[in-house]
Design a protein around this motif. Sequence first.
Motif, PDB file in Angstrom:
ATOM      1  N   SER A  99      77.022  84.538  10.819  1.00  0.00           N
ATOM      2  CA  SER A  99      75.668  84.522  11.382  1.00  0.00           C
ATOM      3  C   SER A  99      75.213  85.933  11.745  1.00  0.00           C
ATOM      4  N   TYR A 502      69.179  80.899   8.959  1.00  0.00           N
ATOM      5  CA  TYR A 502      70.620  80.685   8.816  1.00  0.00           C
ATOM      6  C   TYR A 502      70.999  79.245   9.180  1.00  0.00           C
ATOM      7  N   TYR A 506      72.579  76.428   6.792  1.00  0.00           N
ATOM      8  CA  TYR A 506      73.862  75.804   7.122  1.00  0.00           C
ATOM      9  C   TYR A 506      73.786  74.278   6.974  1.00  0.00           C
ATOM     10  N   LYS A 510      75.378  71.737   4.257  1.00  0.00           N
ATOM     11  CA  LYS A 510      76.265  70.685   4.758  1.00  0.00           C
ATOM     12  C   LYS A 510      75.916  69.342   4.134  1.00  0.00           C
ATOM     13  N   LEU A 516      79.241  76.068   4.830  1.00  0.00           N
ATOM     14  CA  LEU A 516      78.799  77.458   4.692  1.00  0.00           C
ATOM     15  C   LEU A 516      79.707  78.423   5.438  1.00  0.00           C
ATOM     16  N   LYS A 517      80.173  78.019   6.611  1.00  0.00           N
ATOM     17  CA  LYS A 517      81.049  78.903   7.386  1.00  0.00           C
ATOM     18  C   LYS A 517      82.361  79.164   6.653  1.00  0.00           C
TER      19      LYS A 517
END
Length: 526
Positions: A99, A502, A506, A510, A516-517
């Motif tokens: 982020s 962001y 995300y 999902k 994404l992380k």
Amino acid sequence: MSCSKPGSHFFLREATGLVKELSAFDVFVWSIIFFPWLTSWAGIFWVTPDYYLHVNYYAALGAWSIIAMVIMLLYWLLTAAIPRSGGDYVFVSRIISSSLGFIGSFLFLLALLTSAGSGGYWAFTEAGTDLTFAGQVLGDKWIRNLGLFLTPTTTSSPWTLFALSLLILGVGAVSAILGGKTLKRVLYALFGYGLLVLILVVAVFAFTPHRVFLQDYSDSFNGGVHAVFRQASTMGYLPFSTLGNIGGVIPVLFVSIGPYPVMQFVGGEIKNPKRSLLFGLVFAEAVSILVWFGLTYLVDRVIGISFLEALSVVNGYAIVPTAFVTLLIPNQIVLWIITVGLILGNIGWSWLAFIFISRIFFAWSFDRIIPAKFASVSESRHTPTFALIVASLLAVVPMYLEYFTSFITAQVNAIFFYTIVWFLAALSAALLPYIKKDVFELSPIKAMKVGSIPLITLLGCISMTLFAYLGYYSATNPAIGPFGIGAKIFTLSLIITAITIYVAAYYWNKRQGVDLKLLLKQVPPE
């Protein structure tokens, strides 16, 4: 698509499609074009006297040089370790936080957009100022009036200058989109012409004694140099230098001559990054330092820095030092060679900004944060065409604001945006050997240590201090950039916008089955 296992196949595709085509000399040329020797140096004496007088420019340049070399050494190692398109975005998102990487790069992109859109404005400003002074010296009203017309703050037709700037922007955008040999020829031509003008200016100053300048100035202006000093003294100016203001002067020099590390954004397109960036980036900065010291000495010897300060006090504004070449060599051919050089010198860096912006778009898209279209690459030209087109269109916004409003100068603190990202990149560099051990151990910089401490960690720690210093001055010194309530609100709105994008990306990913992380923990493929 599931993202339960790490791997390159979670990205948009398994290869970027970009080509490693930049040599060490290309990197050198790009680095110089982004901070051209002559026009950047002229900015030192064009900008600084408006905010600081009695400056010891030799000491200030010396201290600035140390800072500049540390910054370039840091980015040499960081880009050599992780040579990927997107530069700082990739560094920060992979080492510290995905982020933070996106938010920081979003601010950087906005600052680069300002550069991309303001090339024409500053080209006309510097050339117009030069021509206005030259017209006075030559006694040519047409040249003087042309100078006043080209200078945006005195022009009678800002829409004409805006239209010309649009044309300049379009030529740069087309060159960037065509890429390859076409772009290389354009950039080499800009570099070559800039070098020619630099040699001309150096020759004039090198072979002119101070007494000739005194006589020439006296012939053109009543009372000569002594009259300027006498009038300046009645306004409180005395010719001396001090080290007391050096802490504030160094960040002002940073505005004029940088360095703003940018080659990391095309890191994935550089052949042999460790070698090419050493000779093309670090060596370019070392040469620039020598050039700027040399030019400063020559102007001080021939004209006198104290005279430039006194003249700025009397006039209420500083004169571009290259304008004095016309005084020493009152020849219109020489004048136009230099004027074209001032225009091209300011255009070049704005054209490069398109490319760097497109690579940020590209990296975001490759990571699935923005639509895949931004990462599309032309099979024939190997350039991200759509990203370049969007970057060019967006650059029209700051261009319009520059010509017709005070928004850019009053609300946009580009240096502050830059320092946020550079600080995060320096922190990433310091942590790289410990957070991304596998990446560091496979990199060509793993053996570069001071004792048992990786060199990149030491440079990262030192650079964090330097960027904090520059960031503090960018937020407190109006010579660097605005930071009133309006600028603070604008900066906060940009951060909120970046966070919103962001978060939206995300949750959209999902729903597509992509974490994404987890994806952003992986270094993207080349």
